[in-house]
Scaffold this motif. Structure first.
Motif, PDB file in Angstrom:
ATOM      1  N   LEU A   1      65.290  11.626  70.615  1.00 33.27           N
ATOM      2  CA  LEU A   1      66.267  12.705  70.753  1.00 33.27           C
ATOM      3  C   LEU A   1      65.642  13.785  71.624  1.00 33.27           C
ATOM      4  CD1 LEU A   1      67.735  13.160  67.146  1.00 33.27           C
ATOM      5  CD2 LEU A   1      68.602  11.766  69.022  1.00 33.27           C
ATOM      6  N   TYR A   2      66.309  14.136  72.717  1.00 29.43           N
ATOM      7  CA  TYR A   2      65.753  15.097  73.684  1.00 29.43           C
ATOM      8  C   TYR A   2      66.763  16.212  73.915  1.00 29.43           C
ATOM      9  CZ  TYR A   2      64.504  16.993  78.290  1.00 29.43           C
ATOM     10  OH  TYR A   2      64.214  17.832  79.342  1.00 29.43           O
ATOM     11  N   LEU A   3      66.332  17.442  73.637  1.00 30.68           N
ATOM     12  CA  LEU A   3      67.174  18.610  73.874  1.00 30.68           C
ATOM     13  C   LEU A   3      66.846  19.145  75.271  1.00 30.68           C
ATOM     14  CD1 LEU A   3      69.320  20.390  72.533  1.00 30.68           C
ATOM     15  CD2 LEU A   3      67.453  21.912  71.820  1.00 30.68           C
ATOM     16  N   GLU A   4      67.669  18.745  76.230  1.00 26.14           N
ATOM     17  CA  GLU A   4      67.465  19.169  77.622  1.00 26.14           C
ATOM     18  C   GLU A   4      67.795  20.658  77.738  1.00 26.14           C
ATOM     19  OE1 GLU A   4      68.727  17.660  82.097  1.00 26.14           O
ATOM     20  OE2 GLU A   4      70.103  17.375  80.411  1.00 26.14           O
ATOM     21  N   SER A   5      66.810  21.471  78.084  1.00 31.32           N
ATOM     22  CA  SER A   5      66.972  22.932  78.120  1.00 31.32           C
ATOM     23  C   SER A   5      66.605  23.448  79.510  1.00 31.32           C
ATOM     24  CB  SER A   5      66.073  23.590  77.059  1.00 31.32           C
ATOM     25  OG  SER A   5      66.389  23.104  75.775  1.00 31.32           O
ATOM     26  N   TYR A   6      67.555  24.143  80.140  1.00 30.97           N
ATOM     27  CA  TYR A   6      67.278  24.725  81.450  1.00 30.97           C
ATOM     28  C   TYR A   6      68.308  25.817  81.726  1.00 30.97           C
ATOM     29  CZ  TYR A   6      71.104  21.678  82.969  1.00 30.97           C
ATOM     30  OH  TYR A   6      72.323  21.060  83.103  1.00 30.97           O
ATOM     31  N   ALA A   7      67.987  26.694  82.674  1.00 23.49           N
ATOM     32  CA  ALA A   7      68.894  27.775  83.083  1.00 23.49           C
ATOM     33  C   ALA A   7      69.704  27.319  84.280  1.00 23.49           C
ATOM     34  CB  ALA A   7      68.113  29.024  83.425  1.00 23.49           C
ATOM     35  N   ASN A   8      71.041  27.375  84.148  1.00 25.27           N
ATOM     36  CA  ASN A   8      71.935  26.980  85.230  1.00 25.27           C
ATOM     37  C   ASN A   8      72.267  28.218  86.074  1.00 25.27           C
ATOM     38  OD1 ASN A   8      73.708  25.729  86.908  1.00 25.27           O
ATOM     39  ND2 ASN A   8      75.277  25.309  85.340  1.00 25.27           N
ATOM     40  N   ASP A   9      71.533  28.383  87.159  1.00 31.52           N
ATOM     41  CA  ASP A   9      71.673  29.599  87.969  1.00 31.52           C
ATOM     42  C   ASP A   9      72.990  29.658  88.744  1.00 31.52           C
ATOM     43  OD1 ASP A   9      69.228  30.407  87.087  1.00 31.52           O
ATOM     44  OD2 ASP A   9      68.146  29.571  88.802  1.00 31.52           O
ATOM     45  N   GLY A  10      73.657  28.558  88.901  1.00 28.66           N
ATOM     46  CA  GLY A  10      74.898  28.558  89.699  1.00 28.66           C
ATOM     47  C   GLY A  10      74.596  28.774  91.171  1.00 28.66           C
ATOM     48  N   ASN A  11      75.621  29.299  91.965  1.00 26.79           N
ATOM     49  CA  ASN A  11      75.384  29.596  93.380  1.00 26.79           C
ATOM     50  C   ASN A  11      75.256  31.095  93.582  1.00 26.79           C
ATOM     51  OD1 ASN A  11      78.052  30.700  93.493  1.00 26.79           O
ATOM     52  ND2 ASN A  11      78.861  28.598  93.698  1.00 26.79           N
ATOM     53  N   LEU A  12      75.038  31.478  94.777  1.00 30.68           N
ATOM     54  CA  LEU A  12      74.764  32.893  95.079  1.00 30.68           C
ATOM     55  C   LEU A  12      75.917  33.793  94.675  1.00 30.68           C
ATOM     56  CD1 LEU A  12      72.898  34.977  96.352  1.00 30.68           C
ATOM     57  CD2 LEU A  12      73.963  34.493  98.573  1.00 30.68           C
ATOM     58  N   CYS A  13      77.157  33.317  94.846  1.00 27.69           N
ATOM     59  CA  CYS A  13      78.315  34.165  94.537  1.00 27.69           C
ATOM     60  C   CYS A  13      78.476  34.348  93.044  1.00 27.69           C
ATOM     61  CB  CYS A  13      79.588  33.542  95.138  1.00 27.69           C
ATOM     62  SG  CYS A  13      79.570  33.489  96.927  1.00 27.69           S
ATOM     63  N   THR A  14      78.492  33.259  92.335  1.00 29.50           N
ATOM     64  CA  THR A  14      78.802  33.350  90.908  1.00 29.50           C
ATOM     65  C   THR A  14      77.677  33.965  90.117  1.00 29.50           C
ATOM     66  OG1 THR A  14      77.977  31.110  90.561  1.00 29.50           O
ATOM     67  CG2 THR A  14      80.327  31.354  91.033  1.00 29.50           C
ATOM     68  N   SER A  15      76.428  33.792  90.541  1.00 27.84           N
ATOM     69  CA  SER A  15      75.305  34.270  89.736  1.00 27.84           C
ATOM     70  C   SER A  15      75.207  35.793  89.731  1.00 27.84           C
ATOM     71  CB  SER A  15      73.998  33.671  90.258  1.00 27.84           C
ATOM     72  OG  SER A  15      73.756  34.098  91.582  1.00 27.84           O
ATOM     73  N   ILE A  16      75.813  36.481  90.767  1.00 30.27           N
ATOM     74  CA  ILE A  16      75.694  37.936  90.793  1.00 30.27           C
ATOM     75  C   ILE A  16      77.060  38.615  90.705  1.00 30.27           C
ATOM     76  CG2 ILE A  16      73.554  37.861  92.122  1.00 30.27           C
ATOM     77  CD1 ILE A  16      75.170  38.518  94.629  1.00 30.27           C
TER      78      ILE A  16
ATOM     79  N   CYS B   1      80.129  40.428  89.239  1.00 35.17           N
ATOM     80  CA  CYS B   1      80.243  41.309  88.066  1.00 35.17           C
ATOM     81  C   CYS B   1      81.127  40.707  87.002  1.00 35.17           C
ATOM     82  CB  CYS B   1      80.790  42.677  88.479  1.00 35.17           C
ATOM     83  SG  CYS B   1      79.659  43.602  89.528  1.00 35.17           S
ATOM     84  N   ASP B   2      82.075  39.821  87.434  1.00 36.06           N
ATOM     85  CA  ASP B   2      82.956  39.206  86.447  1.00 36.06           C
ATOM     86  C   ASP B   2      82.296  38.025  85.741  1.00 36.06           C
ATOM     87  OD1 ASP B   2      84.959  40.965  87.077  1.00 36.06           O
ATOM     88  OD2 ASP B   2      85.757  39.668  88.671  1.00 36.06           O
ATOM     89  N   ASN B   3      81.175  37.542  86.251  1.00 38.09           N
ATOM     90  CA  ASN B   3      80.475  36.401  85.637  1.00 38.09           C
ATOM     91  C   ASN B   3      79.726  36.868  84.407  1.00 38.09           C
ATOM     92  OD1 ASN B   3      77.995  34.407  85.498  1.00 38.09           O
ATOM     93  ND2 ASN B   3      79.671  33.378  86.575  1.00 38.09           N
ATOM     94  N   GLN B   4      79.517  35.954  83.434  1.00 35.18           N
ATOM     95  CA  GLN B   4      78.879  36.313  82.165  1.00 35.18           C
ATOM     96  C   GLN B   4      77.365  36.168  82.198  1.00 35.18           C
ATOM     97  OE1 GLN B   4      80.856  37.612  79.710  1.00 35.18           O
ATOM     98  NE2 GLN B   4      82.331  37.495  81.413  1.00 35.18           N
ATOM     99  N   GLY B   5      76.777  36.051  83.335  1.00 31.12           N
ATOM    100  CA  GLY B   5      75.332  35.897  83.443  1.00 31.12           C
ATOM    101  C   GLY B   5      74.935  34.452  83.673  1.00 31.12           C
ATOM    102  N   ILE B   6      73.652  34.216  83.647  1.00 31.85           N
ATOM    103  CA  ILE B   6      73.119  32.867  83.886  1.00 31.85           C
ATOM    104  C   ILE B   6      73.341  32.012  82.644  1.00 31.85           C
ATOM    105  CG2 ILE B   6      71.040  31.540  84.389  1.00 31.85           C
ATOM    106  CD1 ILE B   6      69.989  33.992  85.884  1.00 31.85           C
ATOM    107  N   GLU B   7      73.841  30.788  82.850  1.00 32.01           N
ATOM    108  CA  GLU B   7      74.108  29.877  81.731  1.00 32.01           C
ATOM    109  C   GLU B   7      72.812  29.210  81.265  1.00 32.01           C
ATOM    110  OE1 GLU B   7      76.733  25.858  80.700  1.00 32.01           O
ATOM    111  OE2 GLU B   7      76.489  26.566  82.768  1.00 32.01           O
ATOM    112  N   GLU B   8      72.504  29.298  79.950  1.00 26.79           N
ATOM    113  CA  GLU B   8      71.364  28.600  79.350  1.00 26.79           C
ATOM    114  C   GLU B   8      71.875  27.296  78.757  1.00 26.79           C
ATOM    115  OE1 GLU B   8      68.244  29.379  79.420  1.00 26.79           O
ATOM    116  OE2 GLU B   8      68.397  31.389  80.301  1.00 26.79           O
ATOM    117  N   VAL B   9      71.528  26.203  79.398  1.00 24.42           N
ATOM    118  CA  VAL B   9      72.043  24.887  78.999  1.00 24.42           C
ATOM    119  C   VAL B   9      71.143  24.284  77.913  1.00 24.42           C
ATOM    120  CG1 VAL B   9      72.620  22.569  79.772  1.00 24.42           C
ATOM    121  CG2 VAL B   9      73.044  24.544  81.273  1.00 24.42           C
TER     122      VAL B   9
END
Length: 874
Positions: free
Chosen positions: A158-173, A175-183
Motif C-alpha cells: 500500500l503506497y500513499l503517493e504524496s506530492y504538491a500539484n503546482d498546476g500551471n503559471l496561471c492557476t497557481s497564482i 487570486c480565485d484559486n485555492q492554493g497549491i493542491e496537496e495530493v
C-alpha cells in the motif's frame, strides 16, 4: 516528496482582531496542528498494520469470468511512520435492505507504475526506480489482465503517493484559486520479493522485529529426567545425573541462547555461549555437587523457555524511525505458505498503551539473568555451608518466583535480575535464599519460617551435603518440630554392599531431585559411608520403616522347586523350534497358587494363576518365576532362587508360620500340588522330604513388615547365570570380547585394549602429545598424565570404525555394526570416543579452563587419580 515529520513545526502565530493574515501564518498553524496529530499517532499509538489488509489470489466467478485471475484485499487500517492513517474498504449496495455492507476490494487489472511525481525515496535504486506494478479494479486503455502477470513472487504494497500539484503559471497564482493542491493518493502496488528485500534492508523497524523465522526455529528444550533404575553405587548415581545432562541438550541450549543474543545485539556473544557449556563436566568422577550442576542446567533451561515464551510478544517501539516506512505498508506475499508472513508489517505498538514494552524489558533482564547464573554458580562446601536451612519456595512456576538456591553466590546483580516483577516494584532484595546477608533486613525475609508459609508449596533444604546423615536428619526433624512443617525426612543408604537404594527406587519410582521437598512429601537423604551424597523428593509421605524392619528375626529356608530345570528349559525352547503337529504348544508357563496363608491369614481368595511368558523363562528360568511371585504378592514372603544349590528360597519372619500350595498347570491340570511351609515340604498333602525346622506361632500377619522386607531384600533383575539381568549389557560384553577378531579391526591393525601409549592410533597419539605440551606450559611442575576410560577398556570407537558402520549398517550380523549400534543405545554416544585423561599431581585451577575448552571435543580432562583398574601412563 519529503516526509511530513522530517521537519517538525514547533511554533505558530496567534491572530489578533482585524489582522491581515499572510499565507505563511495560515500554513504555519495548519502544519503545526498536522505535525502534532502525526506525532501523537506515531509515538503514542504505534505504527504498522492495525488490522486487516490480508491479500490473496482468487479466481473470478461469473459468466465468462471463471478463468480470470484477481487479487482480493481485505479491508484494514494502518499507520505509516510519517503518521499517515491508511484505510482500505469497499462497499456494495444490498438490493433488499439498501444497506452498504463492507466487502473486500477486488483488483483484476494492472499497469506499470512510475513514481515520477512523488519520487518516493525507498523506491529508488542506483539506476532509477524499482520495478512496480499498480493493480486496479477495472480496465483502462493502458492496463492488462492479471492473468498475464506472474504473481508467484509478488509482494503487495500500500503506497500513499504524496506530492504538491503546482498546476500551471496561471492557476497557481490566480487570486480565485485555492492554493497549491496537496495530493494524497493511495496506490496498490505489486513488487517482486527481490525488490521487497532491498526495501526492507533500509527499514530498521521491520528488520529488528522480523524474528518470526528465528522464533519458529528456536529449539524446544526440556530437562531430561534422571534414570535411577540401575543405580546401586555412588559412581552410578553421579553418572545417572551426568547422562541426563547430555551433549544433545547442551548443544540445543547453546543454539537457542546464541540466537537470542544475536537478536538482541548482545556484546561478547561467543563468550556468553561458551559459559553456557562451561559446567566443568570433565571432573565428573570427582564432583560432589553433581546434583547442583544438574539444577544449574534446569535453571538455564527454565530461563531460556521464559524468554522464548515472551519473544514474539515484544512488538513495541519506543521511538520508531520515521524513515522506516513513511508512506507505505507491506501486506505480505501473495503466495504465502508459512505460519508467519515474510514481507508484512506488523503493528509496532507504543509503550504507552500496551504491555509489550514490559515484555521486552523482561526478556532483556532474563538474558542477563542467564549470564548471571553461570557467573554466580559456586559450591564451596568448606566456606558456604553454615548450617542446614529450610527456605520456603515454590515447586513450579517461573524461576523468579522461587527461592534463590544455595549454589549461587548472592550479589546485588543477581538479586536485581532474579525476578523482573519484584525489581520492577522496587523489591529486588525481597527474595528468600540460603544466604541472607544482602536481603532486606526484615524478619519476614531473613527468618521466613517464623511466619505463615501458606502461600508456599515447597521447601528448599540446603547445607546438608557431605555431612553426617544421622546428624542431618536430626537437625531437619528438629526444624520440622519447631516450625510445624508438613513433611518427613528419611535416610536411604547407597553403599556397594547393599541394594537399599535400588529397592527404594523400585518401590518409589516417582523419586526425583528438586533440591527440597513439597508440603506433604518425603525428603530423602542418600547416604554413602554415613555421609550425605545426594537428596531426593517424593510427593507423598513414606512411613518410618525402621520399626518394621527391626521387629523380627528372619528365617531363610530352601526347598527343591516343583519342576526340574531340564523341564523348564525344554518347555521354553519349544517356542524356538518347530511346533508339534500333534498338539498346540503353550506360550506361557502357568503356576497356580492354590493356598497362601501367613499366621493363619489368607492372602488370596481362591486359586490364583501366575502367568509367565515362556520367552522370559527361556532367558531367566526360575528367576522369572520368583520375580513374578514377588511382584504379585508384594506384602508376603520373599522368594528367590539359589543358583549354586539349585534350590527355591523363601525368607520370612522367624516367629511366623506360613503355607504356600502351588502346582504347575502349564500342560496338565492334574499335576500334583506342592506345599511349602515353615514345617516342611509336602506333595499332595504327604511329606515330600523330611525337614527338621520348627517354628512357633507368636504373631499375626503384619503387612507393613513384609512390604518393608520386600523392599530391602527382594532380588532385582537377577539372572540364573549372569547375576544382575540385563540382556543388552550381556550382549555388549560379548561383542567387546569378539571385536578384536573382526576382519576390519585386523585390517586396520587396531589394538582394542590399549595397554601402552604406543598402541594409540597415530592421529590420536599426535594430538595427545600436543595436549600434554600445552598443559605443561601453564605450570612449572612436571605434570603426570594417565589414560583411563573407553580407550583402555576396549570400548572405544574411531573414525574408521564409524565409516565402516555407515557403509554396512544394514548388516545386522556384523559384530562391528552391532557394537556401534548398541553403544548408541547403552551409552548415548554416536561420535568418536573421547579420551579420559587424568592429571594426577596437579590441583585444578582456572588457568586450565581455556585448554579444557579447546580440547573438549577430543578429551575429558580430570584432576586426580583414575579409578579404573586398566589406567595407563601417558
Amino acid at each position: 516528496m519529503a516526509s511530513k515529520l522530517s521537519k517538525i513545526t514547533t511554533g505558530y502565530h496567534t491572530f489578533v482582531p482585524n489582522q491581515v493574515l499572510t499565507h505563511n501564518q495560515l500554513n504555519e498553524l495548519v502544519t503545526y496542528l498536522d505535525d502534532q496529530s502525526r506525532l501523537a499517532k506515531v509515538f503514542l499509538q504505534g505504527v504498522g498494520i492495525v488490522c486487516g489488509f490480508s491479500a490473496r489470489v482468487i479466481k473470478m466467478k461469473g459468466i465468462g469470468l471463471e478463468k480470470d485471475t484477481a487479487i482480493e484485499i481485505e479491508k484494514g487500517i494502518g499507520i505509516t511512520t510519517d503518521g499517515d492513517l491508511i484505510q482500505l474498504k469497499q462497499t456494495k449496495a444490498n438490493a433488499i435492505t439498501a444497506e452498504l455492507p463492507e466487502m473486500p476490494a477486488v483488483y483484476t487489472h494492472y499497469k506499470k507504475f512510475l513514481d515520477d511525481k512523488a519520487e518516493y525515496e525507498p523506491f529508488k535504486k542506483q539506476n532509477g526506480l524499482v520495478d512496480m506494478w499498480e493493480i486496479l479494479p477495472g480496465s483502462t486503455g493502458s492496463t492488462g489482465k492479471l492473468n498475464n502477470l506472474k504473481l508467484d513472487d509478488k509482494v503487495v504494497v500500500l503506497y500513499l503517493e504524496s506530492y504538491a500539484n503546482d498546476g500551471n503559471l496561471c492557476t497557481s497564482i490566480d487570486c480565485d484559486n485555492q492554493g497549491i493542491e496537496e495530493v494524497q493518493k493511495l496506490r496498490i502496488l505489486l513488487i517482486s520479493e527481490k525488490t521487497a528485500e532491498l526495501i526492507v534492508k533500509n527499514d530498521p523497524v521491520f528488520v529488528w522485529h522480523n524474528i518470526a523465522e528465528k522464533y519458529i526455529n528456536l529449539p524446544e528444550i526440556k530437562l531430561p529426567r534422571v534414570n535411577l533404575l540401575s543405580t546401586n553405587n555412588l559412581a552410578n548415581l553421579r553418572q545417572s545425573f551426568l547422562a541426563a545432562m547430555s551433549q544433545t541438550v547442551l548443544t540445543k541450549l547453546k543454539e537457542g541462547y546464541n540466537t537470542l543474543y544475536v537478536i538482541f545485539g548482545q556484546a561478547s556473544v561467543s563468550a556468553q555461549i561458551d559459559k553456557l557449556l562451561k559446567l566443568n563436566l570433565n571432573a565428573k568422577n570427582l564432583l560432589v555437587d553433581f546434583q547442583y550442576r544438574y539444577d544449574l542446567l534446569a535453571d538455564l533451561i527454565a530461563t531460556y523457555n521464559e524468554i522464548k515464551e515472551l519473544l514474539y510478544q515484544i512488538n513495541v517501539e519506543c521511538s520508531p524511525s520515521i524513515n522506516s516506512f513513511p508512506k507505505h505498508l507491506f501486506l505480505g506475499r501473495l503466495n504465502e505458505t508459512g505460519t508467519f508472513p515474510k514481507y508484512r508489517h506488523r503493528m509496532y505498538k507504543s509503550p504507552l498503551s500496551t504491555i509489550e514494552q514490559k515484555n521486552r524489558s523482561k526478556v532483556e533482564s532474563l538474558l542477563a539473568r542467564g549470564n548471571q547464573l553461570l557467573t554466580n554458580y559456586q559450591v564451596n562446601l568448606a566456606e558456604s555451608v553454615q548450617a542446614i536451612r529450610i527456605t520456603p519456595s515454590q515447586l513450579n512456576g517461573d524461576l523468579g518466583t522461587r527461592a534463590i538456591p544455595f549454589y549461587y553466590s548472592i550479589s546485588t546483580d543477581l538479586l536485581r535480575l532474579w525476578c523482573f516483577e519484584k525489581t520492577d516494584n522496587l523489591k529486588s532484595t525481597f527474595h528468600y535464599s540460603y544466604s541472607t546477608d544482602l536481603l532486606a533486613d526484615f524478619p519476614e525475609i531473613r527468618k521466613p519460617l517464623q511466619f505463615s508459609t501458606d502461600e508456599f508449596g515447597f521447601y528448599r533444604i540446603e547445607g546438608h551435603l557431605q555431612l553426617d546423615a544421622l546428624e542431618c536428619r536430626d537437625q531437619i526433624n528438629s526444624q520440622i518440630a519447631t516450625y510445624g512443617l508438613d513433611f518427613v525426612c528419611r535416610i536411604v543408604t547407597l553403599d556397594d554392599s547393599e541394594n537399599a537404594f535400588v529397592g527404594f527406587v523400585k518401590n518409589h519410582p516417582q523419586l526425583e531431585h528438586r533440591g527440597g521437598v513439597g508440603k506433604g512429601g518425603t525428603f530423602v537423604l542418600v547416604a554413602n559411608k554415613n555421609k550425605v551424597v545426594a537428596d531426593f523428593y517424593l510427593p507423598y509421605l513414606v512411613a518410618d520403616e525402621s520399626t518394621a524392619q527391626n521387629c523380627c528375626s528372619l528365617m531363610e529356608c530352601t526347598y527343591p522347586w516343583i519342576s526340574s530345570l531340564k523341564y523348564l528349559n525344554n518347555l521354553a525352547r519349544s517356542t524356538k523350534g518347530t511346533q508339534s503337529r500333534n498338539k498346540v504348544m503353550p506360550k506361557n508357563y502357568v503356576l497356580q497358587v492354590v493356598e497362601y496363608r501367613i499366621n493363619g491369614q489368607n492372602l488370596i481368595n481362591g486359586a490364583t494363576n501366575i502367568v509367565i511368558p515362556l520367552s522370559k523363562i527361556f532367558l531367566r528360568r526360575i528367576h522369572s518365576i520368583t520375580e513374578a511371585l514377588n511382584s504379585r504378592f508384594d506384602k508376603g514372603l520373599v522368594f528367590d532362587f539359589n543358583e549354586s544349590q539349585k534350590r527355591f528360597v523363601i525368607t520370612y519372619a522367624k516367629e511366623d508360620s506360613f503355607v504356600l500350595r502351588v502346582r504347575d498347570i502349564t500342560l496338565n491340570y492334574a499335576n500334583p500340588t506342592y506345599t511349602f511351609s515353615n514345617k516342611g515340604m509336602f506333595r499332595n498333602n504327604k511329606v515330600f522330604r523330611p525337614d527338621a525346622m520348627r517354628c512357633r506361632d507368636l504373631k499375626k500377619y503384619q503387612a507393613a513388615f513384609y512390604e518393608a522386607l520386600q523392599q530391602k531384600i527382594a532380588p532385582v533383575n537377577k539372572d540364573d547365570d549372569y547375576g544382575k539381568f540385563n540382556e543388552k549389557w550381556k550382549k555388549w560384553n560379548l561383542l567387546k570380547e569378539r571385536l578384536p577378531d573382526h576382519a576390519e579391526i585386523q585390517r586396520l591393525k587396531l589394538t582394542r585394549m590399549i595397554t601402552s601409549v604406543n598402541q594409540l592410533p597415530a592421529e590420536i597419539a599426535t594430538t595427545v602429545r600436543q595436549l600434554k605440551n600445552e598443559f605443561q606450559g601453564i605450570v612449572e611442575t612436571q605434570l603426570q598424565f594417565k589414560l583411563d576410560g573407553d580407550w583402555v577398556n576396549g570400548e572405544w570407537v574411531n573414525s574408521a570404525m564409524l565409516d565402516y558402520y555407515k557403509a554396512n549398517k544394514k548388516n545386522t550380523h556384523d559384530d562391528l555394526v552391532l557394537f556401534v549400534s548398541l553403544r548408541k543405545y547403552l551409552h548415548s554416544e554416536t561420535g568418536i570416543s573421547k579420551l579420559s585423561i587424568y592429571i594426577t599431581n596437579q590441583v585444578y585451577n582456572n588457568d586450565f579452563d581455556e585448554l579444557i575448552e579447546k580440547y573438549n571435543s577430543f578429551a575429558d580432562i580430570y584432576f586426580g587419580a583414575p579409578s579404573g583398574a586398566n589406567a595407563i601412563s601417558l
